[in-house]
Scaffold this motif. Structure first.
Motif, PDB file in Angstrom:
ATOM      1  N   LEU A 282     -68.346 -31.507 -35.730  1.00 31.89           N
ATOM      2  CA  LEU A 282     -66.906 -31.695 -35.920  1.00 31.89           C
ATOM      3  C   LEU A 282     -66.435 -31.042 -37.217  1.00 31.89           C
ATOM      4  O   LEU A 282     -65.427 -30.323 -37.236  1.00 31.89           O
ATOM      5  CB  LEU A 282     -66.588 -33.194 -35.937  1.00 31.89           C
ATOM      6  CG  LEU A 282     -65.141 -33.573 -36.275  1.00 31.89           C
ATOM      7  CD1 LEU A 282     -64.195 -33.086 -35.191  1.00 31.89           C
ATOM      8  CD2 LEU A 282     -65.011 -35.084 -36.477  1.00 31.89           C
ATOM      9  N   LEU A 283     -67.169 -31.261 -38.302  1.00 32.72           N
ATOM     10  CA  LEU A 283     -66.748 -30.725 -39.595  1.00 32.72           C
ATOM     11  C   LEU A 283     -66.838 -29.201 -39.628  1.00 32.72           C
ATOM     12  O   LEU A 283     -65.984 -28.535 -40.235  1.00 32.72           O
ATOM     13  CB  LEU A 283     -67.601 -31.334 -40.714  1.00 32.72           C
ATOM     14  CG  LEU A 283     -67.414 -32.837 -40.961  1.00 32.72           C
ATOM     15  CD1 LEU A 283     -68.314 -33.304 -42.106  1.00 32.72           C
ATOM     16  CD2 LEU A 283     -65.960 -33.175 -41.263  1.00 32.72           C
ATOM     17  N   LEU A 284     -67.858 -28.638 -38.993  1.00 31.25           N
ATOM     18  CA  LEU A 284     -67.971 -27.179 -38.964  1.00 31.25           C
ATOM     19  C   LEU A 284     -66.791 -26.556 -38.212  1.00 31.25           C
ATOM     20  O   LEU A 284     -66.206 -25.558 -38.661  1.00 31.25           O
ATOM     21  CB  LEU A 284     -69.290 -26.763 -38.317  1.00 31.25           C
ATOM     22  CG  LEU A 284     -70.552 -26.961 -39.162  1.00 31.25           C
ATOM     23  CD1 LEU A 284     -71.797 -26.658 -38.333  1.00 31.25           C
ATOM     24  CD2 LEU A 284     -70.517 -26.081 -40.412  1.00 31.25           C
ATOM     25  N   ASP A 285     -66.444 -27.138 -37.079  1.00 33.29           N
ATOM     26  CA  ASP A 285     -65.299 -26.615 -36.324  1.00 33.29           C
ATOM     27  C   ASP A 285     -64.001 -26.797 -37.105  1.00 33.29           C
ATOM     28  O   ASP A 285     -63.133 -25.911 -37.110  1.00 33.29           O
ATOM     29  CB  ASP A 285     -65.195 -27.329 -34.975  1.00 33.29           C
ATOM     30  CG  ASP A 285     -66.063 -26.667 -33.915  1.00 33.29           C
ATOM     31  OD1 ASP A 285     -66.802 -25.731 -34.264  1.00 33.29           O
ATOM     32  OD2 ASP A 285     -66.007 -27.104 -32.744  1.00 33.29           O
ATOM     33  N   ALA A 286     -63.869 -27.951 -37.760  1.00 39.14           N
ATOM     34  CA  ALA A 286     -62.658 -28.202 -38.537  1.00 39.14           C
ATOM     35  C   ALA A 286     -62.553 -27.218 -39.699  1.00 39.14           C
ATOM     36  O   ALA A 286     -61.461 -26.715 -40.008  1.00 39.14           O
ATOM     37  CB  ALA A 286     -62.657 -29.638 -39.050  1.00 39.14           C
ATOM     38  N   ALA A 287     -63.676 -26.935 -40.352  1.00 42.88           N
ATOM     39  CA  ALA A 287     -63.664 -25.991 -41.471  1.00 42.88           C
ATOM     40  C   ALA A 287     -63.261 -24.597 -40.998  1.00 42.88           C
ATOM     41  O   ALA A 287     -62.477 -23.898 -41.668  1.00 42.88           O
ATOM     42  CB  ALA A 287     -65.038 -25.957 -42.137  1.00 42.88           C
ATOM     43  N   ALA A 288     -63.783 -24.183 -39.846  1.00 42.75           N
ATOM     44  CA  ALA A 288     -63.414 -22.868 -39.307  1.00 42.75           C
ATOM     45  C   ALA A 288     -61.920 -22.821 -38.979  1.00 42.75           C
ATOM     46  O   ALA A 288     -61.242 -21.816 -39.240  1.00 42.75           O
ATOM     47  CB  ALA A 288     -64.248 -22.569 -38.064  1.00 42.75           C
ATOM     48  N   TYR A 289     -61.409 -23.910 -38.419  1.00 47.00           N
ATOM     49  CA  TYR A 289     -59.976 -23.998 -38.112  1.00 47.00           C
ATOM     50  C   TYR A 289     -59.144 -23.883 -39.393  1.00 47.00           C
ATOM     51  O   TYR A 289     -58.140 -23.156 -39.441  1.00 47.00           O
ATOM     52  CB  TYR A 289     -59.701 -25.318 -37.393  1.00 47.00           C
ATOM     53  CG  TYR A 289     -58.267 -25.780 -37.441  1.00 47.00           C
ATOM     54  CD1 TYR A 289     -57.310 -25.242 -36.583  1.00 47.00           C
ATOM     55  CD2 TYR A 289     -57.873 -26.774 -38.349  1.00 47.00           C
ATOM     56  CE1 TYR A 289     -55.990 -25.679 -36.632  1.00 47.00           C
ATOM     57  CE2 TYR A 289     -56.567 -27.215 -38.399  1.00 47.00           C
ATOM     58  CZ  TYR A 289     -55.631 -26.664 -37.545  1.00 47.00           C
ATOM     59  OH  TYR A 289     -54.327 -27.086 -37.595  1.00 47.00           O
ATOM     60  N   MET A 290     -59.570 -24.583 -40.437  1.00 50.56           N
ATOM     61  CA  MET A 290     -58.821 -24.550 -41.695  1.00 50.56           C
ATOM     62  C   MET A 290     -58.863 -23.167 -42.326  1.00 50.56           C
ATOM     63  O   MET A 290     -57.874 -22.701 -42.904  1.00 50.56           O
ATOM     64  CB  MET A 290     -59.378 -25.601 -42.660  1.00 50.56           C
ATOM     65  CG  MET A 290     -59.163 -27.035 -42.215  1.00 50.56           C
ATOM     66  SD  MET A 290     -59.911 -28.228 -43.359  1.00 50.56           S
ATOM     67  CE  MET A 290     -60.119 -29.642 -42.274  1.00 50.56           C
ATOM     68  N   ASP A 291     -60.011 -22.497 -42.219  1.00 48.18           N
ATOM     69  CA  ASP A 291     -60.100 -21.137 -42.758  1.00 48.18           C
ATOM     70  C   ASP A 291     -59.124 -20.206 -42.045  1.00 48.18           C
ATOM     71  O   ASP A 291     -58.501 -19.336 -42.674  1.00 48.18           O
ATOM     72  CB  ASP A 291     -61.527 -20.602 -42.616  1.00 48.18           C
ATOM     73  CG  ASP A 291     -62.451 -21.098 -43.719  1.00 48.18           C
ATOM     74  OD1 ASP A 291     -61.937 -21.508 -44.778  1.00 48.18           O
ATOM     75  OD2 ASP A 291     -63.685 -21.076 -43.520  1.00 48.18           O
TER      76      ASP A 291
ATOM     77  N   VAL B  69     -56.558 -33.247 -49.358  1.00 47.76           N
ATOM     78  CA  VAL B  69     -56.043 -32.123 -48.571  1.00 47.76           C
ATOM     79  C   VAL B  69     -56.938 -31.890 -47.358  1.00 47.76           C
ATOM     80  O   VAL B  69     -56.462 -31.720 -46.226  1.00 47.76           O
ATOM     81  CB  VAL B  69     -55.951 -30.850 -49.436  1.00 47.76           C
ATOM     82  CG1 VAL B  69     -55.621 -29.634 -48.567  1.00 47.76           C
ATOM     83  CG2 VAL B  69     -54.900 -31.029 -50.523  1.00 47.76           C
ATOM     84  N   PHE B  70     -58.249 -31.899 -47.579  1.00 47.92           N
ATOM     85  CA  PHE B  70     -59.173 -31.689 -46.461  1.00 47.92           C
ATOM     86  C   PHE B  70     -59.031 -32.801 -45.429  1.00 47.92           C
ATOM     87  O   PHE B  70     -59.001 -32.549 -44.215  1.00 47.92           O
ATOM     88  CB  PHE B  70     -60.615 -31.617 -46.968  1.00 47.92           C
ATOM     89  CG  PHE B  70     -61.614 -31.379 -45.874  1.00 47.92           C
ATOM     90  CD1 PHE B  70     -61.939 -30.095 -45.480  1.00 47.92           C
ATOM     91  CD2 PHE B  70     -62.225 -32.447 -45.215  1.00 47.92           C
ATOM     92  CE1 PHE B  70     -62.846 -29.868 -44.451  1.00 47.92           C
ATOM     93  CE2 PHE B  70     -63.133 -32.238 -44.191  1.00 47.92           C
ATOM     94  CZ  PHE B  70     -63.446 -30.940 -43.807  1.00 47.92           C
TER      95      PHE B  70
END
Length: 540
Positions: free
Chosen positions: A16-25, A80-81
């Motif tokens: 979940l966090l990896l996908d969320a990080a990619a989305y945020m990038d 923010v994250f």
């Protein structure tokens, strides 16, 4: 290469966090800074890297289960994250991909800075898949010499690791590379079972003196050894003075509570004594005249409590996990047991023992009341024990013992723990007396102390056995046959000052006559003592 094995929930969280990080990038490049945000709150212009930090990594390498994960973020604040993660999880497509149910993600809570409580970092916390997650940015800290509050800024993983309290707590698990990142030798220290500071220890402790107590807690919890060069500075007067001045007593109390509720409280207490921390922890820092009690015999006292659970008497005096913790609090306070106090004026002039608990570790009212009760009743408890041991007057008078036990226990004062406190005081006093003897070898002294402790234990066991024979261990829970309304009606009197003493007479009668269920005898006992109660004229 060192890595860790993730359980199913952790793998789900990582995905979940990896996908969320990619989305945020993908979306961050087009976003503007939030209105009113400071430069430290604004995202940095670099790809997101998420690392699980600190205690979770340590516990994984030790094979321990952990439900708390600190997520260290390289380029944005935790708040923010967390807000952007919530936005990501609210997307229906992402919900389906990660099989997210409503209950899988809780509400995001911001934990603001609170310099007055030595909370210098803003974090965001949320429960995900049943795991407690804290989001926080990697940071550097710069301390001014006269301030307990550091200047915070974004930092690198290496800078963040160097500012932590111990090398074993300064490890990162990079969820992008699936690797442990060790910038300070923490993996080797875990293998060697050593507690060491990432930076020079004196500066580490002066920057944040609470780290002294944190290292004690981790050393006792993990059963690690604190490195000698680190211990050399933990009891340094400059560090202890800073601990008094810079750190809120609430945070001191939190650390002590965690130590005493842990699996190895004896080891934590031993560190407190050996490192010279006692008079800094158990004190009223606002009172320059606060007494510093004699610690001679204290080691023998808490060592006894450590081994006490193997004895049957322990299960009588300590009946729950909460009482186990309270027992260790009392063991920490027992050095104050012989400090003189004015029993008649203790509310206006609090006992030193109570101040050590209330002001030293910010113990809640319940604990300070138990400490105060244990101090006030200690001599009476010892007197009753001596009556049993010596077989003197009143030894078989059920009401004589029962009424006192009920008084000790009034308003949930845990009378059994008060007995334990008196017992621990007895042990400490015996050890102090033996320590003052001259011309004995260390072997002879140890043997004398052991024999004295055994004798103390036997006497208190005899006391409790006697209370069992009298069926008084549960005397505080005996339901009175006579209450105030019944007594007033039976005597034809209005309630008044006489009532409390009259009800005590009824209960004493009930204790003398445990088989009786008719209250008439108790009421007659009150009539017979009408002169003492001052109600003779009213009854005539």
């Amino acid at each position: 290469m060192t890595t860790v094995h993730l359980d199913p929930r952790e793998r789900q969280l990582k995905s979940l966090l990896l996908d969320a990080a990619a989305y945020m990038d993908r979306t961050r490049a087009n976003s503007e800074a939030e209105p009113g945000s400071t430069p430290q709150q604004q995202p940095k212009d670099e790809p997101l890297v998420l690392r699980w930090a600190g205690g979770w990594v340590r516990d994984k390498l030790l094979g321990r289960q952990s439900h708390d994960i600190d997520v260290a973020i390289n380029c944005m604040t935790g708040e923010v994250f967390g807000n952007q993660l919530r936005e990501f999880c609210d997307n229906p497509a992402n919900k389906d991909k990660h099989n997210l149910r409503k209950e899988d993600i809780g509400n995001l809570h911001k934990i603001a800075k609170n310099p007055d409580k030595s909370k210098n970092l803003e974090t965001a916390t949320v429960k995900i898949f049943g795991l407690d997650i804290d989001f926080v940015n990697l940071r550097t800290e710069t301390y001014a010499e006269d301030s307990r509050n550091p200047e915070m800024d974004f930092g690198t993983a290496e800078e963040d690791a160097s500012r932590r309290d111990a090398t074993v707590n300064a490890l990162f698990y990079n969820i992008h590379t699936d690797e442990i990142e060790d910038f300070v030798g923490g993996v080797a220290d875990i293998e060697r079972k050593v507690i060491r500071t990432p930076m020079e220890p004196f500066q580490t402790f002066m920057d944040d003196p609470l780290r002294v107590l944190r290292l004690v807690r981790f050393a006792s919890r993990l059963q690690f050894t604190i490195a000698d060069h680190v211990k050399d500075f933990m009891g340094d007067k400059r560090v202890l003075d800073a601990l008094r001045v810079k750190i809120s007593r609430e945070r001191v109390g939190v650390e002590v509570e965690k130590m005493l509720k842990g699996e190895h409280p004896r080891d934590a207490v031993r560190y407190i004594q050996d490192l010279g921390l006692y008079h800094t922890v158990f004190t009223d820092p606002t009172n320059g005249d606060m007494v510093q009690p004699n610690l001679t015999g204290w080691r023998e006292t808490y060592s006894f409590l450590h081994s006490f659970p193997t004895h049957p008497l322990y299960d009588v005096l300590v009946t729950s996990d909460e009482e186990r913790y309270l027992a260790w609090v009392l063991a920490c306070i027992v050095p104050f047991s012989r400090v003189p106090f004015d029993a008649a004026n203790y509310r206006k002039k609090p006992l030193a023992a109570m101040l050590a608990a209330r002001e030293g570790i910010k113990a809640p009212n319940k604990i300070t009341e138990i400490v105060t009760a244990a101090m006030l009743h200690r001599e009476e408890i010892v007197d009753l024990k001596n009556i049993v041991v010596q077989g003197t007057e009143h030894v078989n008078e059920r009401d004589y013992f029962g009424m006192r036990i009920r008084a000790w226990d009034a308003r949930d004062k845990h009378w059994r723990l008060q007995v334990l406190f008196a017992m621990l005081d007895d042990i400490m006093h015996q050890a102090q007396q033996l320590a003052s003897k001259d011309s004995v070898t260390s072997t002879e002294a140890a043997s004398d102390v052991s024999e004295a402790i055994d004798a103390v234990h036997r006497d208190w066991q005899a006391f409790i056995n006697h209370l069992k024979r009298l069926d008084l261990l549960d005397s505080p829970s005996i339901k009175p046959l006579v209450d105030g309304r019944l007594l007033a009606r039976a005597l034809g009197l209005k309630p008044g000052k006489w009532m409390a003493s009259a009800l005590d007479i009824c209960m004493a009668w009930q204790l003398r006559n445990p088989q009786e269920t008719d209250p008439a005898g108790a009421i007659e006992e009150v009539r017979q003592q009408k002169e003492e109660l001052g109600i003779a004229d009213l009854l005539s």
